[in-house]
Design a protein around this motif. Sequence first.
Motif, PDB file in Angstrom:
ATOM      1  N   THR A  50       0.842  -1.200   0.000  1.00  0.00           N
ATOM      2  CA  THR A  50       0.000   0.000   0.000  1.00  0.00           C
ATOM      3  C   THR A  50       0.871   1.241   0.000  1.00  0.00           C
ATOM      4  OG1 THR A  50      -0.169  -0.095   2.414  1.00  0.00           O
ATOM      5  CG2 THR A  50      -1.982  -1.067   1.138  1.00  0.00           C
ATOM      6  N   PHE A  51       0.325   2.326  -0.561  1.00  0.00           N
ATOM      7  CA  PHE A  51       1.069   3.575  -0.704  1.00  0.00           C
ATOM      8  C   PHE A  51       0.167   4.751  -0.346  1.00  0.00           C
ATOM      9  CE2 PHE A  51       2.545   0.480  -3.786  1.00  0.00           C
ATOM     10  CZ  PHE A  51       3.932   0.462  -3.577  1.00  0.00           C
ATOM     11  N   LEU A  52       0.535   5.494   0.689  1.00  0.00           N
ATOM     12  CA  LEU A  52      -0.133   6.757   1.002  1.00  0.00           C
ATOM     13  C   LEU A  52       0.458   7.834   0.126  1.00  0.00           C
ATOM     14  CD1 LEU A  52      -0.243   6.813   4.914  1.00  0.00           C
ATOM     15  CD2 LEU A  52      -2.232   6.957   3.410  1.00  0.00           C
ATOM     16  N   VAL A  53      -0.366   8.404  -0.768  1.00  0.00           N
ATOM     17  CA  VAL A  53       0.154   9.398  -1.703  1.00  0.00           C
ATOM     18  C   VAL A  53      -0.685  10.670  -1.622  1.00  0.00           C
ATOM     19  CG1 VAL A  53       1.098   7.652  -3.265  1.00  0.00           C
ATOM     20  CG2 VAL A  53      -1.222   8.514  -3.637  1.00  0.00           C
ATOM     21  N   PRO A  54      -0.032  11.833  -1.793  1.00  0.00           N
ATOM     22  CA  PRO A  54      -0.784  13.095  -1.802  1.00  0.00           C
ATOM     23  C   PRO A  54      -1.725  13.150  -3.003  1.00  0.00           C
ATOM     24  CG  PRO A  54       1.584  13.467  -1.497  1.00  0.00           C
ATOM     25  CD  PRO A  54       1.418  12.040  -1.912  1.00  0.00           C
TER      26      PRO A  54
END
Length: 382
Positions: A9-13
């Motif tokens: 998973t990737f938290l991206v703006p």
Amino acid sequence: MSTITRIETFLVPPRWLFVRIETSDGVVGWGEPVVEGRAETVRTAVEQLSELLIGRDPMRIEDHWQVMTKGSFYRGGAILSSAVAGLDQALWDIQGKALGVPVHVLLGGPVRDRVRVYGWIGGDEPDEVADAVAARMEQGLTAVKMNASGRLAKLAPLRELDGIVSRVASAREVLGDTGDVGVDFHGRVTLPDARRLFPELEPLRPLFVEEPIVPENSHLLRALVDSTSIPIATGERLYSRQEFLPVLESGVAIIQPDLSHAGGISEVRRIAAMAEAFDVLLAPHCPLGPIALAASLQIAFAAPNHVIQEHSIGIHYNDDGEVLDYVTDTSVFDFGTGSIERLTAPGLGIEVDEKAVRDASLRGHAWRGPVWRHADGSFAEW
């Protein structure tokens, strides 16, 4: 047999969460599981659900959906449904890529060649509304959506109600009789104020009024539907067929399930089919990123009752990230004719820029929705 070997998973703006699923054959699928303002919580849910997928056959999408949604005694809700939604999107992406076809082909084939889309404008000041609508029309859009208001009192003074009507009138003046405006009440309006507003808005012929009351008060929708000729739209905060059924029975015109909240492609295609039995149109909610938009479009190309698609390209509040930042070929989302042409690449039809995603995830985000209060200090709906 191919198996699922890795889930990341990737938290991206600006406020999104992406999931990447990789198989033993090297096929990669992408999904967008997120609840805006609760991305980290959904991330944890994705990690827990991943235990059910690692080592399994990625092609058994329906079986995975059943197990993920029903494999625990406690079911449903925004967090779990959104986690399932993103994983489901990624599994459909994998299946399409493995078979060399777009997802809409797997759903029965396209029923249209292009999908009409609308873009957001702000909606706070009459002058700003007119300029924002004009700018969107210059981009080629034939439809926009605007907030009806900001913070609104529970029984609003007339000047606030008049302001809503004035701003919608500003949009209509620019759009003329060839363009459309959707008006998003965002659950900020109470039932008595909605009843006061509808007669004033009817002459302006909005395409729809969205979420006129909060979803937990959906049992009141019938009263609103019966009181106006304006099409009523709702559903972005409903997560299953069971939650949509009483809303469909209330007589709404348009439902707006979110592909990143309502169980993904698997559940939204069923919600769309159920809506057909009520002659209700489909306009999926999507103020999110490129993966959610691509998943929404796959449904749009295959669902006969789809009418228009939301997108967040150039949306007014994305200051720290943009839909087009995370795809290698931005032309797939061109809307210069007011529509997006049918996606033809395998899977979800886009190529995610993995390097851009990984780089952006190093910055991450901790976006939270604002907490509003009325003048007397009490909580106000945002």
